[in-house]
Write an enzyme that holds these catalytic residues in place. Structure first.
Site, PDB file in Angstrom:
ATOM      1  N   LEU A   7       0.866  -1.191   0.000  1.00 52.99           N
ATOM      2  CA  LEU A   7       0.000   0.000   0.000  1.00 52.99           C
ATOM      3  C   LEU A   7       0.895   1.231   0.000  1.00 52.99           C
ATOM      4  CD1 LEU A   7      -3.155   0.763   2.064  1.00 52.99           C
ATOM      5  CD2 LEU A   7      -1.218   2.342   2.209  1.00 52.99           C
ATOM      6  N   ILE A   8       0.585   2.163  -0.906  1.00 52.87           N
ATOM      7  CA  ILE A   8       1.381   3.387  -1.049  1.00 52.87           C
ATOM      8  C   ILE A   8       0.469   4.588  -0.820  1.00 52.87           C
ATOM      9  CG2 ILE A   8       2.869   4.719  -2.630  1.00 52.87           C
ATOM     10  CD1 ILE A   8       2.423   1.497  -3.969  1.00 52.87           C
ATOM     11  N   GLY A  10      -0.370   8.783  -1.122  1.00 50.74           N
ATOM     12  CA  GLY A  10      -0.023   9.976  -1.905  1.00 50.74           C
ATOM     13  C   GLY A  10       0.391   9.655  -3.325  1.00 50.74           C
ATOM     14  N   SER A  12      -1.231  10.505  -6.251  1.00 56.46           N
ATOM     15  CA  SER A  12      -1.829  11.298  -7.338  1.00 56.46           C
ATOM     16  C   SER A  12      -0.763  11.820  -8.297  1.00 56.46           C
ATOM     17  CB  SER A  12      -2.631  12.473  -6.766  1.00 56.46           C
ATOM     18  OG  SER A  12      -1.756  13.409  -6.164  1.00 56.46           O
ATOM     19  N   GLY A  16       5.159   8.982  -5.459  1.00 52.66           N
ATOM     20  CA  GLY A  16       4.160   7.973  -5.074  1.00 52.66           C
ATOM     21  C   GLY A  16       3.539   7.320  -6.289  1.00 52.66           C
ATOM     22  N   TYR A 151       8.997  22.043   7.861  1.00 58.27           N
ATOM     23  CA  TYR A 151       9.085  20.829   7.037  1.00 58.27           C
ATOM     24  C   TYR A 151      10.233  19.938   7.519  1.00 58.27           C
ATOM     25  CZ  TYR A 151       9.833  17.954   2.830  1.00 58.27           C
ATOM     26  OH  TYR A 151      10.016  16.909   1.949  1.00 58.27           O
TER      27      TYR A 151
END
Ligand code: NAP
Length: 279
Positions: A7-8, A10, A12, A16, A151
């Site tokens: 399962l990954i 992000g 879009s 990813g 960040y």
């Protein structure tokens, strides 16, 4: 062909998306998750171009109910989970006086607590499969960078968490790795969603330093960014290597940059470098 399930998060765009398609090409059942499944067109096209099938599902890393529904759905439908790739993340430009604590909390929500939500929900299933927990951090998870305080703090937090978890998880059969990209030509910078000229105009006493930082960063991106597919190869190394390293940089540049920090006992090497980034 492996019947293993990954399962990954992000998927879009960017790393990813490339990792989801790459895992499917490598024979994995690839569960590609997005917070907004109406944004899956590029993902579907990349899968079709590569001739692979993806299992596309909704997952917002900041929403525990969405995380639980996605992981439960995978177990119901596939019966197993062999690897998770925590890839979802979001950049943020700012410095302490010019951002609110709420801004910083939001950066932590996506980049740190989002990783914890997914990892916590997945871990019982990864224990059952003897699986892998992989997180895309950043060279900014090792080296603090100007105007990226929030960040980098979030990515440092992820690295500290995963480095601490790794020996504990290994005792129970789960391999933990972090993957550290440098600059990668994705939607990452445009997704930060700021007007750079307006940021500089509003930066007050920080304007000159911010402008110098942006000039340097733009030229670094233009001259040295990796493609998402190149960065995703390092993610796939963490997924498929017999004994993946805990810390995997995605390029020679990223290895050199993080290497500076990892031998910088008094902090002078890193600050000698980053002081020059702000003029
Ligand atoms: P990207 O193209 O912007 O991809 C980021 C992905 O994360 C998008 O699919 C985005 O979805 C998703 N995302 C954001 N918030 C989310 C949430 N709450 N729940 C689920 N998904 C969410 O950028 P990228 O470069 O591929 O970034 C991937 C990872 O690499 C990130 O962790 C980033 O920090 C790291 N990284 C990138 C670079 C770089 O230079 N590009 C360098 C170092 C590290 P939406 O489309 O819905 O926004």
């Amino acid at each position: 062909m492996s019947s293993k399930v990954v399962l990954i998060t992000g998927t879009s765009s960017g790393i990813g998306l490339a990792a989801a398609v790459g895992a499917a090409k490598a024979g994995w059942r690839s569960v590609a998750t997005l917070r907004d499944t109406s944004r899956a067109d590029a993902l579907r096209k990349a899968a079709a171009d590569a001739g692979v099938e993806l299992d596309i599902r909704q997952l917002d890393v900041t929403d525990p109910a969405s995380v639980a529904a996605a992981i439960d759905g995978v177990i119901n439908d596939h019966g197993r989970l062999d690897a998770v790739i925590n890839n979802a993340g979001a950049g943020h430009l700012g410095t302490l006086e010019n951002e609110t604590v709420a801004d910083v909390r939001q950066v932590m929500e996506v980049n740190f607590f989002g990783v914890l939500h997914v990892s916590k929900a997945a871990l019982p299933h990864l224990r059952a499969s003897g699986g892998r927990l992989i997180t895309v951090t950043s060279v900014g998870g090792v080296v603090g960078q100007p105007f990226n305080e929030a960040y980098c703090a979030a990515k440092f937090a992820v690295e500290g968490y995963m480095e601490s978890l790794a020996p504990v998880a290994a005792k129970l059969g789960v391999t933990v790795s972090v993957v550290e990209p440098g600059a990668v030509a994705t939607e990452f910078v445009s997704n930060i969603g700021v007007d750079l000229e307006a940021e500089v105009a509003a930066a007050g006493p920080y304007a000159d330093a911010l402008q110098a930082y942006l000039d340097r960063t733009v030229s670094q991106f233009l001259s040295g960014a990796q493609s998402p597919a190149e960065a995703a190869e390092s993610v796939l190394e963490a997924l498929t290597a017999d004994r993946p390293a805990f810390r995997i940089q995605t390029s020679d540049w990223a290895r050199g940059f993080t290497g500076t920090k990892l031998t910088d006992l008094d902090g002078s090497a890193v600050l000698g470098l980053t002081n020059g980034w702000v003029g």
